[in-house]
Enzyme design. Structure first.
Site, mmCIF file in Angstrom:
data_model
loop_
_atom_site.group_PDB
_atom_site.id
_atom_site.type_symbol
_atom_site.label_atom_id
_atom_site.label_comp_id
_atom_site.label_asym_id
_atom_site.label_seq_id
_atom_site.Cartn_x
_atom_site.Cartn_y
_atom_site.Cartn_z
ATOM 1 N N VAL A 1 0.864 -1.174 0.000
ATOM 2 C CA VAL A 1 0.000 0.000 0.000
ATOM 3 C C VAL A 1 0.905 1.229 0.000
ATOM 4 C CG1 VAL A 1 -1.726 1.321 1.288
ATOM 5 C CG2 VAL A 1 -1.851 -1.180 1.233
ATOM 6 N N ASP B 1 -9.077 11.315 0.945
ATOM 7 C CA ASP B 1 -8.409 12.392 1.665
ATOM 8 C C ASP B 1 -7.914 11.845 2.998
ATOM 9 O OD1 ASP B 1 -7.510 14.658 2.882
ATOM 10 O OD2 ASP B 1 -9.410 15.759 2.763
ATOM 11 N N ASN C 1 3.528 7.717 2.659
ATOM 12 C CA ASN C 1 4.238 8.821 2.031
ATOM 13 C C ASN C 1 3.396 10.087 1.898
ATOM 14 O OD1 ASN C 1 6.395 9.938 0.013
ATOM 15 N ND2 ASN C 1 4.449 10.018 -1.117
ATOM 16 N N TYR D 1 5.119 22.596 8.472
ATOM 17 C CA TYR D 1 5.623 21.438 7.719
ATOM 18 C C TYR D 1 6.823 20.812 8.414
ATOM 19 C CZ TYR D 1 7.896 18.647 4.146
ATOM 20 O OH TYR D 1 8.505 17.604 3.476
ATOM 21 N N LYS E 1 7.314 17.000 10.141
ATOM 22 C CA LYS E 1 8.342 16.043 9.750
ATOM 23 C C LYS E 1 9.222 15.666 10.942
ATOM 24 C CE LYS E 1 7.173 15.342 5.518
ATOM 25 N NZ LYS E 1 6.775 13.996 5.027
#
Length: 262
Positions: free
Chosen positions: A9, A61, A86, A151, A155
């Site tokens: 997946v 989504d 990812n 962002y 991460k």
């Protein structure tokens, strides 16, 4: 290409690193379920099928629990041998200038949705004591990201989460690997409204090379891979540089108006 009987997946697979990760899986003989929140996922699937891969798609989504549930339902109880988490979203400009709904969407895509999906599929893997998980983190997670604050913080979460989960599963036959690329040639910076920044306009790493390194790390069970020598150096330096200095340096890369004139 012949199927190896394994099932992978891949999320965020319509373009960029995600699509290249899906290509790596296909070349290795995995049957695929690929997901993204845009219709381009069908075009990505067609390109993979053209090379003989068995591919199913889900447009969902993953910033929402409903989207995660939709993807999980599409697995239909099959054994997931590899989960390549990812899906991600960026957002440029100063935090207080950003729309709060967009801020939440980045957090919900990068963190909340990723955690929900890994919790579901990870528990299935644990029940049978087998599986591989690849999480796309970033070297951005080592640096306080002025003008990209949310962002980089997401991460940092993913980098940390992947190492912690790996340790928790060290006595099982489930491996957790973290792909930590630097700036990569994808649609990311355009979508993040960062094409007026230095990092948005300078030369970047090739998505196929980045994906191959991540895939190889996952298959060999490595804990992490920082792609590219420049990024390896940057991540090492970040570990010994004061956070205030890193934030100041990041401003020079990500502040609007820093793009070099052509």
């Amino acid at each position: 290409m012949a199927s190896n009987g394994q099932f992978a997946v891949v999320t965020g697979a319509s373009t960029g690193i995600g699509l290249e990760l899906a290509r790596c899986c296909a070349k290795d003989g995995f049957d695929l379920l690929i997901a993204a929140d845009e219709p381009e996922i069908e075009r990505a699937a067609a390109s993979l099928r053209a090379n003989g891969a068995n591919v199913e798609t889900v447009q969902a989504d993953l910033a929402t629990s409903e989207g995660v549930d939709k993807l999980y339902a599409a697995i239909r109880g099959r054994q997931v041998d590899a989960l390549l988490a990812n899906a991600g979203r960026g957002l440029g400009h100063a935090f207080l200038d950003q729309d709060l709904s967009e801020v939440k969407r980045v957090i919900d895509t990068n963190v909340t949705g990723t955690v929900e999906l890994i919790h579901k599929i990870g528990n299935d893997m644990r029940r049978r004591n087998a599986g591989r998980i690849l999480i796309t983190g970033s070297i951005a997670g080592f640096v306080p990201g002025s003008f990209q604050a949310i962002y980089n913080a997401t991460k940092a979460f993913l980098n940390s989460f992947s190492f912690a989960l790996r340790e928790e599963l060290k006595d099982t036959k489930i491996t957790v690997s973290c792909l930590m690329p630097g700036a990569t040639e994808t649609e990311f910076f355009k979508r993040a409204d960062m094409m007026d920044t230095k990092v948005g306009t300078e030369a970047k790493d090739d998505a196929a090379d980045v994906a191959r390194q991540g895939f190889d790390a996952m298959m060999s069970g490595e804990s992490d891979v920082v792609t590219g020598m420049k990024n390896k150096i940057q991540s090492s330096v970040a570990n010994v540089t004061p956070a205030e200095m890193l934030a100041k340096q990041h401003r020079g890369m990500a502040e609007p108006g820093t793009a070099k004139p052509h």
